[in-house]
Design an enzyme around this catalytic site. Structure first.
Site, PDB file in Angstrom:
ATOM      1  N   HIS A  92       5.721  42.074  42.922  1.00  0.00           N
ATOM      2  CA  HIS A  92       6.668  43.119  42.514  1.00  0.00           C
ATOM      3  C   HIS A  92       6.415  44.424  43.285  1.00  0.00           C
ATOM      4  O   HIS A  92       5.264  44.854  43.410  1.00  0.00           O
ATOM      5  CB  HIS A  92       6.495  43.353  40.996  1.00  0.00           C
ATOM      6  CG  HIS A  92       7.292  44.499  40.480  1.00  0.00           C
ATOM      7  ND1 HIS A  92       8.669  44.524  40.516  1.00  0.00           N
ATOM      8  CD2 HIS A  92       6.910  45.679  39.932  1.00  0.00           C
ATOM      9  CE1 HIS A  92       9.091  45.662  40.003  1.00  0.00           C
ATOM     10  NE2 HIS A  92       8.047  46.388  39.646  1.00  0.00           N
ATOM     11  N   GLY A 101      11.061  47.190  36.854  1.00  0.00           N
ATOM     12  CA  GLY A 101      12.490  46.982  37.036  1.00  0.00           C
ATOM     13  C   GLY A 101      12.978  47.342  38.431  1.00  0.00           C
ATOM     14  O   GLY A 101      12.285  47.144  39.418  1.00  0.00           O
ATOM     15  N   LYS A 185      19.372  48.399  37.014  1.00  0.00           N
ATOM     16  CA  LYS A 185      20.303  48.646  38.117  1.00  0.00           C
ATOM     17  C   LYS A 185      21.278  49.774  37.760  1.00  0.00           C
ATOM     18  O   LYS A 185      21.640  50.600  38.590  1.00  0.00           O
ATOM     19  CB  LYS A 185      21.066  47.344  38.383  1.00  0.00           C
ATOM     20  CG  LYS A 185      21.755  47.268  39.703  1.00  0.00           C
ATOM     21  CD  LYS A 185      22.327  45.872  39.884  1.00  0.00           C
ATOM     22  CE  LYS A 185      23.018  45.732  41.208  1.00  0.00           C
ATOM     23  NZ  LYS A 185      23.541  44.366  41.407  1.00  0.00           N
ATOM     24  N   ASN A 219      24.126  55.576  49.242  1.00  0.00           N
ATOM     25  CA  ASN A 219      23.709  55.683  47.837  1.00  0.00           C
ATOM     26  C   ASN A 219      24.306  56.921  47.177  1.00  0.00           C
ATOM     27  O   ASN A 219      25.310  56.847  46.487  1.00  0.00           O
ATOM     28  CB  ASN A 219      22.172  55.728  47.742  1.00  0.00           C
ATOM     29  CG  ASN A 219      21.523  54.399  48.105  1.00  0.00           C
ATOM     30  OD1 ASN A 219      22.110  53.339  47.927  1.00  0.00           O
ATOM     31  ND2 ASN A 219      20.304  54.450  48.613  1.00  0.00           N
TER      32      ASN A 219
HETATM   33  O1  0FX Z   1      14.191  42.781  46.986  1.00  0.00           O
HETATM   34  P1  0FX Z   1      14.073  44.227  46.678  1.00  0.00           P
HETATM   35  O2  0FX Z   1      13.065  44.921  47.493  1.00  0.00           O
HETATM   36  O3  0FX Z   1      13.646  44.470  45.147  1.00  0.00           O
HETATM   37  C1  0FX Z   1      14.556  44.461  44.055  1.00  0.00           C
HETATM   38  C2  0FX Z   1      13.941  45.247  42.893  1.00  0.00           C
HETATM   39  O4  0FX Z   1      13.621  46.563  43.282  1.00  0.00           O
HETATM   40  C3  0FX Z   1      12.706  44.551  42.376  1.00  0.00           C
HETATM   41  O5  0FX Z   1      12.194  45.231  41.261  1.00  0.00           O
HETATM   42  C4  0FX Z   1      13.051  43.124  41.991  1.00  0.00           C
HETATM   43  N1  0FX Z   1      11.849  42.454  41.530  1.00  0.00           N
HETATM   44  C5  0FX Z   1      13.661  42.416  43.182  1.00  0.00           C
HETATM   45  C6  0FX Z   1      14.095  41.036  42.810  1.00  0.00           C
HETATM   46  O6  0FX Z   1      14.832  43.136  43.652  1.00  0.00           O
HETATM   47  O7  0FX Z   1      15.487  44.887  46.750  1.00  0.00           O
HETATM   48  P2  0FX Z   1      16.576  44.975  47.894  1.00  0.00           P
HETATM   49  O8  0FX Z   1      16.205  44.143  49.059  1.00  0.00           O
HETATM   50  O9  0FX Z   1      17.899  44.778  47.267  1.00  0.00           O
HETATM   51  O10 0FX Z   1      16.460  46.511  48.322  1.00  0.00           O
HETATM   52  C7  0FX Z   1      15.348  47.017  48.995  1.00  0.00           C
HETATM   53  C8  0FX Z   1      15.369  48.528  48.932  1.00  0.00           C
HETATM   54  O11 0FX Z   1      16.534  48.982  49.585  1.00  0.00           O
HETATM   55  C9  0FX Z   1      15.445  49.068  47.508  1.00  0.00           C
HETATM   56  O12 0FX Z   1      14.147  49.306  46.975  1.00  0.00           O
HETATM   57  C10 0FX Z   1      16.214  50.364  47.679  1.00  0.00           C
HETATM   58  C11 0FX Z   1      17.054  50.124  48.939  1.00  0.00           C
HETATM   59  N2  0FX Z   1      18.482  49.914  48.635  1.00  0.00           N
HETATM   60  C12 0FX Z   1      19.017  48.669  48.526  1.00  0.00           C
HETATM   61  C13 0FX Z   1      20.351  48.516  48.255  1.00  0.00           C
HETATM   62  C14 0FX Z   1      20.977  47.124  48.119  1.00  0.00           C
HETATM   63  C15 0FX Z   1      19.271  51.039  48.480  1.00  0.00           C
HETATM   64  O13 0FX Z   1      18.750  52.171  48.588  1.00  0.00           O
HETATM   65  N3  0FX Z   1      20.604  50.884  48.205  1.00  0.00           N
HETATM   66  C16 0FX Z   1      21.173  49.662  48.081  1.00  0.00           C
HETATM   67  O14 0FX Z   1      22.416  49.577  47.826  1.00  0.00           O
END
Ligand code: 0FX
Length: 240
Positions: A92, A101, A185, A219
């Site tokens: 995590h 989360g 989310k 964002n």
């Molecule tokens: O895979 P992941 O790094 O992590 C997320 C959750 O934060 C985590 O708690 C959960 N266990 C996991 C299953 O899902 O998230 P990601 O690849 O969707 O996004 C990575 C980072 O990118 C995120 O920490 C913040 C940033 N992001 C992502 C998206 C899609 C943004 O700033 N805006 C966005 O719209």
């Protein structure tokens, strides 16, 4: 056999490199991503080494085939009937129990609670189970969500490098955390809509913008007088 569930290609790629670097038998691991992950569905259609999975409807097959399930940022919630029958571990991107989360580093920049990486056993609550290993990271005042996120990923792989064998052998000890706090989310979505009338310290406004600045992601936003949606990011640079 070990099932690796991931919706994050960057992490999946790093994990496969770690397995290779540690000379672990590749055949020990099966890989899956979530059935509703459109990008991975398109990329891995017909691939023989990774398959989509809908955990809720495939619990019996998973229980029958695997002794261990590891979530590397898998976006599905693990159902109770799965976690009761198979050991399930979560990697995590947060320092449990703080900001459990969604996108933990975003909230840590704003609320100043500790950030880092945690490997823990999965129980019925979100990012909550007994902790196997943790590594805090430091958030600097010039960091954005993006720069913190990459420090956290490095921390996750530092922990995996040290603890993967004991996780595979089930030979680790755990610590039970306190309850901490959880962000969903929808809490992230709420942060993104900027209130131009919001009062507060300038430092808090900068923190909000740097928490919502993450590479190309759109964002933070506000609406102008004509109803146009205007996206906002911030750039911070430490002098050399
Ligand atoms: O895979 P992941 O790094 O992590 C997320 C959750 O934060 C985590 O708690 C959960 N266990 C996991 C299953 O899902 O998230 P990601 O690849 O969707 O996004 C990575 C980072 O990118 C995120 O920490 C913040 C940033 N992001 C992502 C998206 C899609 C943004 O700033 N805006 C966005 O719209």
């Amino acid at each position: 056999m070990v099932l690796i569930l991931s919706d994050n290609e960057l992490i999946l790629d790093r994990f496969k490199k770690l397995v290779h670097a540690k000379s672990l038998p590749p055949a020990l691991f099966s890989y899956s991503f979530s059935y509703n992950n459109k990008a991975m569905l398109a990329k891995y259609e017909g691939a023989d080494w990774i398959k989509p999975v809908k955990i809720n409807t495939e619990v019996d097959e998973i229980v029958e085939k695997y002794d261990l399930v590891i979530s590397l940022h898998c976006k599905q919630i693990f159902p109770p009937e799965l976690i009761k029958k198979v050991r399930c571990i979560n990697v995590h991107p947060g320092l449990n129990p703080y900001n459990r989360g969604w996108y933990p580093q975003v909230f840590s920049i704003i609320n100043k609670l500790p950030a880092g990486a945690t490997i823990h056993e999965i129980d019925e609550q979100l990012d909550h189970g007994p902790i196997i290993a943790q590594k805090p990271i430091k958030i600097e005042c010039w960091d954005t969500s993006y720069t913190v996120y990459y420090k956290v990923l490095d921390a996750e792989f530092h922990l995996l490098d040290i603890h993967l064998e004991s996780i595979l052998n089930n030979s680790y000890t755990t610590v039970i955390p306190h309850e901490g706090n959880v962000n969903l989310k929808k809490d992230f979505s709420q942060l993104c809509q900027l209130d131009l009338q919001q009062e507060g310290k300038l430092g808090e406004h900068i923190d909000l913008l740097r928490a919502l600045t993450h590479g190309e992601y759109a964002n933070a936003f506000f609406f102008d007088r004509d109803g146009n949606k205007i996206y906002v990011t911030i750039s911070l640079k430490k002098s050399l």
